[in-house]
Design an enzyme around this catalytic site. Sequence first.
Site, PDB file in Angstrom:
ATOM      1  N   HIS A  91       0.825  -1.455  -0.040  1.00 45.39           N
ATOM      2  CA  HIS A  91      -0.016   0.087   0.090  1.00 45.39           C
ATOM      3  C   HIS A  91       0.819   1.111  -0.069  1.00 45.39           C
ATOM      4  CE1 HIS A  91      -2.989   2.950   1.729  1.00 45.39           C
ATOM      5  NE2 HIS A  91      -3.782   1.995   1.396  1.00 45.39           N
TER       6      HIS A  91
ATOM      7  N   ASP B 148       3.052  -5.031   7.898  1.00 46.12           N
ATOM      8  CA  ASP B 148       1.846  -4.080   7.949  1.00 46.12           C
ATOM      9  C   ASP B 148       0.794  -5.334   7.832  1.00 46.12           C
ATOM     10  OD1 ASP B 148      -0.356  -2.900   7.054  1.00 46.12           O
ATOM     11  OD2 ASP B 148       0.428  -2.224   5.131  1.00 46.12           O
TER      12      ASP B 148
ATOM     13  N   GLN C 205      -4.438  -5.606   6.872  1.00 42.79           N
ATOM     14  CA  GLN C 205      -5.535  -6.549   6.258  1.00 42.79           C
ATOM     15  C   GLN C 205      -5.383  -8.215   6.862  1.00 42.79           C
ATOM     16  OE1 GLN C 205      -7.616  -5.551   4.247  1.00 42.79           O
ATOM     17  NE2 GLN C 205      -6.766  -3.267   3.548  1.00 42.79           N
TER      18      GLN C 205
ATOM     19  N   LYS D 200     -10.732  -1.096  10.187  1.00 43.18           N
ATOM     20  CA  LYS D 200     -10.940  -2.395   9.315  1.00 43.18           C
ATOM     21  C   LYS D 200     -11.401  -3.581  10.150  1.00 43.18           C
ATOM     22  CE  LYS D 200      -7.528  -0.826   6.022  1.00 43.18           C
ATOM     23  NZ  LYS D 200      -8.183   0.147   5.036  1.00 43.18           N
TER      24      LYS D 200
ATOM     25  N   CYS E 119      -4.629   2.582  -3.550  1.00 42.02           N
ATOM     26  CA  CYS E 119      -3.482   3.116  -3.092  1.00 42.02           C
ATOM     27  C   CYS E 119      -2.437   2.233  -3.130  1.00 42.02           C
ATOM     28  CB  CYS E 119      -3.811   3.437  -1.604  1.00 42.02           C
ATOM     29  SG  CYS E 119      -4.870   4.460  -1.410  1.00 42.02           S
TER      30      CYS E 119
END
Lengths: 434, 158
Positions: free
Chosen positions: A149, A226, A229, A252, A392
């Site tokens: 991202h 990261d 997600q 999220k 993104c």
Amino acid sequence: MTTIAIPEGMPQYDDVPRFDVATVRADFPILDREINGHRLVYLDSANTSHKPRQVLDVLAEHYARHNANVSRSVHTLGTEATEAYEGARAKIAAFINAPSVDEVVFTKNSTEAINLVAYAFSNASPRADADPRFRLGPGDEIVISEMEHHSNIVPWQLLAERTGATLRWFPVTDHGRLDESGLDDLVTERTKIVSLVHTSNILGTVNATARITQRVREVGALLLLDCSQSVPHMPMDVVDYDADFIVFTGHKMCGPTGIGVLWGRAELLAAMPPVLGGGSMIETVTMARSTFAAPPARFEAGTPPIAEAVALGAAVDYLSGIGMRAIQWHEKELTAYALDALATVPGLRIFGPNVPVGRGGTISFALGDVHPHDVGQVLDSLGVQVRVGHHCAKPVCTRFGVPAMTRASFYLYTTTDEIDSLVAGLEQVRKVFG
Amino acid sequence: MQLDQLYQEIILDHYKHPHGRGLRDAADPAARVGEAHHVNPTCGDEITVRVATDGKVFTDISYDGMGCSISQASASVLHELLRGRAADDVAVVHEAFVELMSGRGQVTPDEEVLGDGVAFAGVARYPARVKCALLSWMAFKDAAARAGVGVSPTEVEA
């Protein structure tokens, strides 16, 4: 589909934890909405998730009953607010199996969490007395990947510009997997940090990190994952993953916007210089200089997003109540169903893994040469909410030779009926633009 | 909102059969040429518009790009409406189109002025798509300015 018999003694499919999706859906008020005269079909949870009543109630209750600033009051409300805020930190630490509550730093979102680490490097770099692991200069290298991202690209580009370090990256294979073939050349003694997406927000790929972690340890670099997600969709154990930092964001994972998390190993956080200066992050202040609080307070200058943190704690309770294994399995079944269903749409091309293994419930695709904006607009007219554009992650679009993609993403409240609505909607797109 | 208000037949026609697409050199080597490349950062759509002018008339307007049906059809309509027209006329049409797109669906377009451009009236009701419709028109304005011809005083907020 072929049925595979699992030998006795092995875990059977029936053994996986499950939950009742209809019951879960009843917790989310927004799912009752109609869009353009159609039942809402929300397939954009990778962008942001919806919030259950249990979280919304805690948010409202905090302001209605316990509102006060944290960490500075002796009065009752201040104590209640502080306990709720720190209680949320403890819930989140347990949720990701952090060895210590103090390893959880509240931020605004994942972007801020990554920037926090990048600026800690930046602030340490010119100081001879700083921890050498955070000092960067010409000849040092930062490693990311082509499937990041923008929030895990731009902060490192800027850091490289400020320090003279070099930015390098893992390529992506045609199947949308991380290309680790050059691992030993890419991650070397020159590498100071590897910052890698765990689950791609655009391709859905879940990266296997074990080999990379091993290499990072060999060369003495640091590893940031990261997990924006990942944490919402699967059990996360920071000890098991053996990362140095992970970042994720509340909105999220059924929490509110404005609250995210940086988890870091205690001794690393302790070695990092502060980034934002201000109230709550100090030990003592004189007119000439200041000394700083221990983490996590050192990195939480100013009044934090208190109610948001408390509500994120409620979101973690909600997700834990259902069970992350059960959520993960539900999404795996949805993903398998969706990949099969989308394969029936003429002219549809999936970007990223086309098998439900090593991938999450985020599927990006192209429908012939119909532009994603047009796909999304027709789907919206039918109540189906998908994301269109570059997500993104422009380098991924470039990698696959398209300016944009259409993306459907699933969560615990998604049903196979909704995937059927998507497929039916795509037929309508083909009619309009065929 | 009915989808066919957005995707009018005229728009889909221009999208499927674009007019004047492809960047061209000026026929007259003495012509003043200006070119501008615009990008919609939210979706990655891109367009390059090139104009050739003798200082009074836009002898050619050519373009190339990639993007959604709205952005590409809009470029085709722009070419159709403005090519071969005098700068004064072009300014009137340009302003009318920008006004239409900024009107949130409250502006009634004048077909005399806007021709096929009236088909974009429905797009103005979709705030997320106004930028798509204006992409080529803003690139055109910059290209014209680079060729030394001002065509529109209007700045738009999309």
